[in-house]
Motif scaffolding. Structure first.
Motif, PDB file in Angstrom:
ATOM      1  N   HIS A 206       0.830  -1.192   0.000  1.00  0.00           N
ATOM      2  CA  HIS A 206       0.000   0.000   0.000  1.00  0.00           C
ATOM      3  C   HIS A 206       0.866   1.243   0.000  1.00  0.00           C
ATOM      4  O   HIS A 206       1.923   1.263   0.610  1.00  0.00           O
TER       5      HIS A 206
ATOM      6  N   GLY B 116       0.629   3.939   1.583  1.00  0.00           N
ATOM      7  CA  GLY B 116       0.879   4.591   2.858  1.00  0.00           C
ATOM      8  C   GLY B 116       1.944   3.940   3.718  1.00  0.00           C
ATOM      9  O   GLY B 116       2.274   4.444   4.785  1.00  0.00           O
ATOM     10  N   SER B 117       2.493   2.846   3.298  1.00  0.00           N
ATOM     11  CA  SER B 117       3.371   2.099   4.202  1.00  0.00           C
ATOM     12  C   SER B 117       4.820   2.185   3.773  1.00  0.00           C
ATOM     13  O   SER B 117       5.133   2.175   2.593  1.00  0.00           O
ATOM     14  N   GLU B 118       5.664   2.269   4.718  1.00  0.00           N
ATOM     15  CA  GLU B 118       7.083   2.408   4.396  1.00  0.00           C
ATOM     16  C   GLU B 118       7.899   1.170   4.730  1.00  0.00           C
ATOM     17  O   GLU B 118       9.011   1.008   4.305  1.00  0.00           O
ATOM     18  N   LYS B 119       7.358   0.330   5.564  1.00  0.00           N
ATOM     19  CA  LYS B 119       8.127  -0.864   5.914  1.00  0.00           C
ATOM     20  C   LYS B 119       7.191  -2.060   6.054  1.00  0.00           C
ATOM     21  O   LYS B 119       5.984  -1.909   6.142  1.00  0.00           O
TER      22      LYS B 119
END
Lengths: 496, 496
Positions: free
Chosen positions: A484, A486-489
């Motif tokens: 997604h 919005g996610s960084e990890k």
């Protein structure tokens, strides 16, 4: 599909070890391991996948279930629970290196409480047997999968089964109150309550539809409903499949919630009619069965409103069942649709995508186009009212390439279901069948959440391994790894 | 109760650290920390518990929510999400050493889709505003908590709220389709689908009612229903409370599922009537409000059947609303019952136990006996049809010992609810209020399962710590540690 998974490298020493441990708590008649004895358990209703279990256990008491699980946990042996074996997604496909735990001997109706309108059941009780036993009190159990003569309530809970009536009366999860279940450690969990709601996280819903991956269910308390005073069914014929799809959307948009709303196309009615003699109009491109139940006045008025919507939607014929016998005849054809597919094709592949109802015309059109693209016929027969599609792709496994085309066709239907905001399974479960499609439907984070829930109940992944939730590794191999925006990890990947 | 929990040992260096980190992503108007600024957030609807939050954050975008959570996760700061603050169990009681995350600025109705009959909402949208916006399409949102003018849909999901209509139309969990939620790590979870069911474990149900312990919800897609053609309400009077309870059981046993079935006793009607002028018969020991909705014919027939059951159950008077204005007047009294309690007593304590309907007469008798035993009056006003009791224990906090007696009285009601097969909360949640009662309701293994689920989503226990699920240590101190007969060992205790 058609993946016959034998137990090629059965570890005889391991088998001896497990059998010896289980023999201490089970009589010989409840413990099978010879090849010819375990053969009947090699598959469930998805017979394309077969695998011989290392051991089959047939306990009769909760105490035995608990001890079996403790032994398997200690020895780190996989365990697959099995009800009636009617599942359609391979959820009860046995482990080649583990124990198939059959609950077939848990067949007792423990209590029917007409005042509370509940039934307390062992998991092996057949779905239809519940309504049969409740009949004397004027009550019945609403969810009615097509396999209700044979399928068991434990399996219904494991798969969150639906049926013709779930549009109005809900899925299994909406019709149960309590569960007794054992964790892989052999610990008893008492879940739910006799009240409308329960405190704490909703473990009742979490267990329902978990496909045997979280716990082994040993008792189910279901809600019973009063048998409606009256039921009547409309048969409406259409000269285009898409018009029938639009009629479904119109019924729902009119604020009507039918007791059942099913669709069959011409191939289906043509296959069914010769032996069921339901009286279906065979020149119609599609028919709808639309049922009303309730009190006399309510049904009379609702049937009139349904008729008006059908006519306004361009129905070429609208018939109302004139008697209970005729109503049952209308439904008999629908219930025989799957077996009838065997009359018109050597093989068929049943899909189970579920879509928002308003997308029905679009998806039905797309299925027609895909049918041309892949050169394969498709029977459309499904729970139209709740958008639960059961396209049956007809193929011949003996024709080179047909199986592969069928699988591609099916995968495209599932992709389309996801695209319009639906889901890959309405009531048949993921099992082994749709495990790749899970990679399409869910992103890495949702899959990681599923794995975290699994690890909370079964950290060694012993219960029904390889089913329902794909590993992230598998999704990566399959070429699908949604991330997604919005996610960084990512979370740490679980180790199984 | 009445536990004013200040922030006695506020760590100023820690506060500075957290404020500085949040100031990098939030404007000053969205970040409060001065004592006078955070004071309005010291409690929710359970005002007996108060605590000043270290910091209040008022984000307006998902991106801000995500960043706040990432910062709190990195700094190991507790986070309590808050909707409209109308909760009755202290679920939004702020953390003295953490961030109160208000979602009050998430007030947009993002989409209403009349064809799909859904509404996509930010979590701060008020419950009633959904139905107001859907009215132009002839649709409404069914769950209707008494606080529906003020309470928000995000809070409804967190508490799995019910209302007058949930007997027929279900709780919040039965009326939502999708959630967007952020984990404490700031990862977006997209849960549910537009279809009837969803693949994988039922995270939608798991999140619903999880009281802010698993994730922070930033978007909710709800189902909308067509507004019924007609609604009519019966007012039935009884000369004994127990007879009214039996009438409820008889209605249900007759196979009728009313749109609402509420009970009020004499103390309640006496408190309400003077200012609502609902026309309640003030000499009756109890009245029932019993509503039918649906099409014209259905309502007419159902009302007749309801009247017959009321008469057969010994009603001294049965009145049917002759107009929509009268129907609304009948309900106005019910909706004003809680505020009216303030007219007859300085303080009151509202319970929320839920019991199987057939146990109503027994439990109502027991409450009357307990009222005598503790020398405290009790107003009985509740969702009778779904067995959700709201006894209001009337007391005066200024009279020595009354508060303690009230708490004991309440605890006995909850114990009794569990004993008859019910649960300690129907719709208000556990929060801080009923956390000890959780030790009564659940055994060690169920509590351990709850903690395992919690750890799967929030391993450092940063989301709403100290709420909803008691630690095993707490239960041991409280003197309750149930161990089921079938179990020989405990799981490892979680460390929080």
């Amino acid at each position: 599909m058609n993946a016959v998974l034998d137990r090629p490298s059965i570890d005889l020493a391991r088998q001896r070890e497990v059998v010896a441990a289980l023999a201490a708590i089970l009589p010989a008649s409840a413990l099978l391991h010879a090849r010819e004895d375990v053969q009947p358990y090699e598959c469930d209703g998805l017979s394309a996948y077969r695998r011989l279990p290392m051991v089959v256990a047939l306990p009769e008491t909760e105490d035995q279930v608990q001890r079996i699980l403790k032994i398997c946990h200690r020895l780190r042996v996989p365990v697959v629970a099995r009800g009636a074996g009617t599942g359609l997604s391979g959820g009860a496909l046995p482990p080649g290196d583990g124990v198939l735990l059959s609950l077939a001997r848990f067949m007792r109706i423990l209590e029917i409480d007409p005042a509370a309108r509940t039934a307390r059941l062992q998991p092996g009780v057949r779905n239809l047997a519940i309504s049969e036993a409740a009949l004397q009190y004027g009550l019945y159990y609403a969810p009615d999968p097509s396999s209700q003569i044979a399928c068991s309530i434990g399996g219904n809970v494991a798969e969150n089964s639906g049926g013709m009536h779930c549009l109005k009366y809900g899925l299994t999860v909406h019709n149960i109150l309590r569960l007794r279940a054992f964790s892989i450690e052999g610990e008893l969990l008492e879940i739910g309550s006799g009240g409308l709601d329960s405190a704490g996280y909703d473990l009742l819903a979490l267990m329902t539809g978990s496909e045997g991956l979280l716990a082994v269910i040993t008792e189910v308390t279901v809600k019973l409903l009063p048998i409606p005073q009256r039921a009547q069914c409309i048969l409406a014929a259409f000269d285009e499949v898409v018009k029938a799809g639009q009629a479904v959307a119109n019924i729902i948009a009119a604020g009507i919630i039918p007791a059942g709303l099913e669709m069959m196309d011409k191939i289906t009615t043509g296959a069914v009619e010769p032996f069921v003699k339901a009286g279906y109009p065979l020149d119609a491109e599609a028919i709808l069965l639309c049922e009303s139940d309730g009190n006399e006045a309510e049904v009379a008025e609702e049937i009139e409103r349904m008729k008006a919507v059908m006519h306004a939607s361009g129905a070429t014929e609208v018939r109302v069942s004139a008697s209970e016998a005729e109503r049952l005849r209308f439904w008999a054809g629908r219930k025989a649709a799957f077996p009838a597919a065997g009359r018109v094709s050597p093989d068929y592949y049943c899909m189970d995508g579920t879509i928002p109802k308003k997308a029905l015309p679009r998806v039905l059109n797309a299925i027609t186009e895909l049918s041309v693209k892949y050169g394969l016929r498709c029977m459309n027969v499904f729970h139209a009212g709740d958008g639960n599609l059961h396209p049956l792709i007809l193929y011949d496994a003996n024709q080179p390439g047909e199986l592969e085309r069928t699988e591609q066709f099916g995968a495209e239907i599932l992709k389309l279901s996801i695209e319009v905001g639906g889901t890959i399974t309405g009531e048949h479960g993921v099992g082994v069948e749709k495990i790749n499609a899970m990679c399409e439907q869910f992103g890495t984070l949702e899959l990681a959440a599923f794995h975290a829930v699994k690890a909370a109940f079964d950290e060694h992944a012993l219960l029904n391994p390889g089913k329902a939730v794909p590993t992230l590794h598998r999704c990566a191999e399959y070429g699908q790894m949604h991330v997604h925006g919005g996610s960084e990890k990512f979370r740490d990947l679980p180790r199984f």
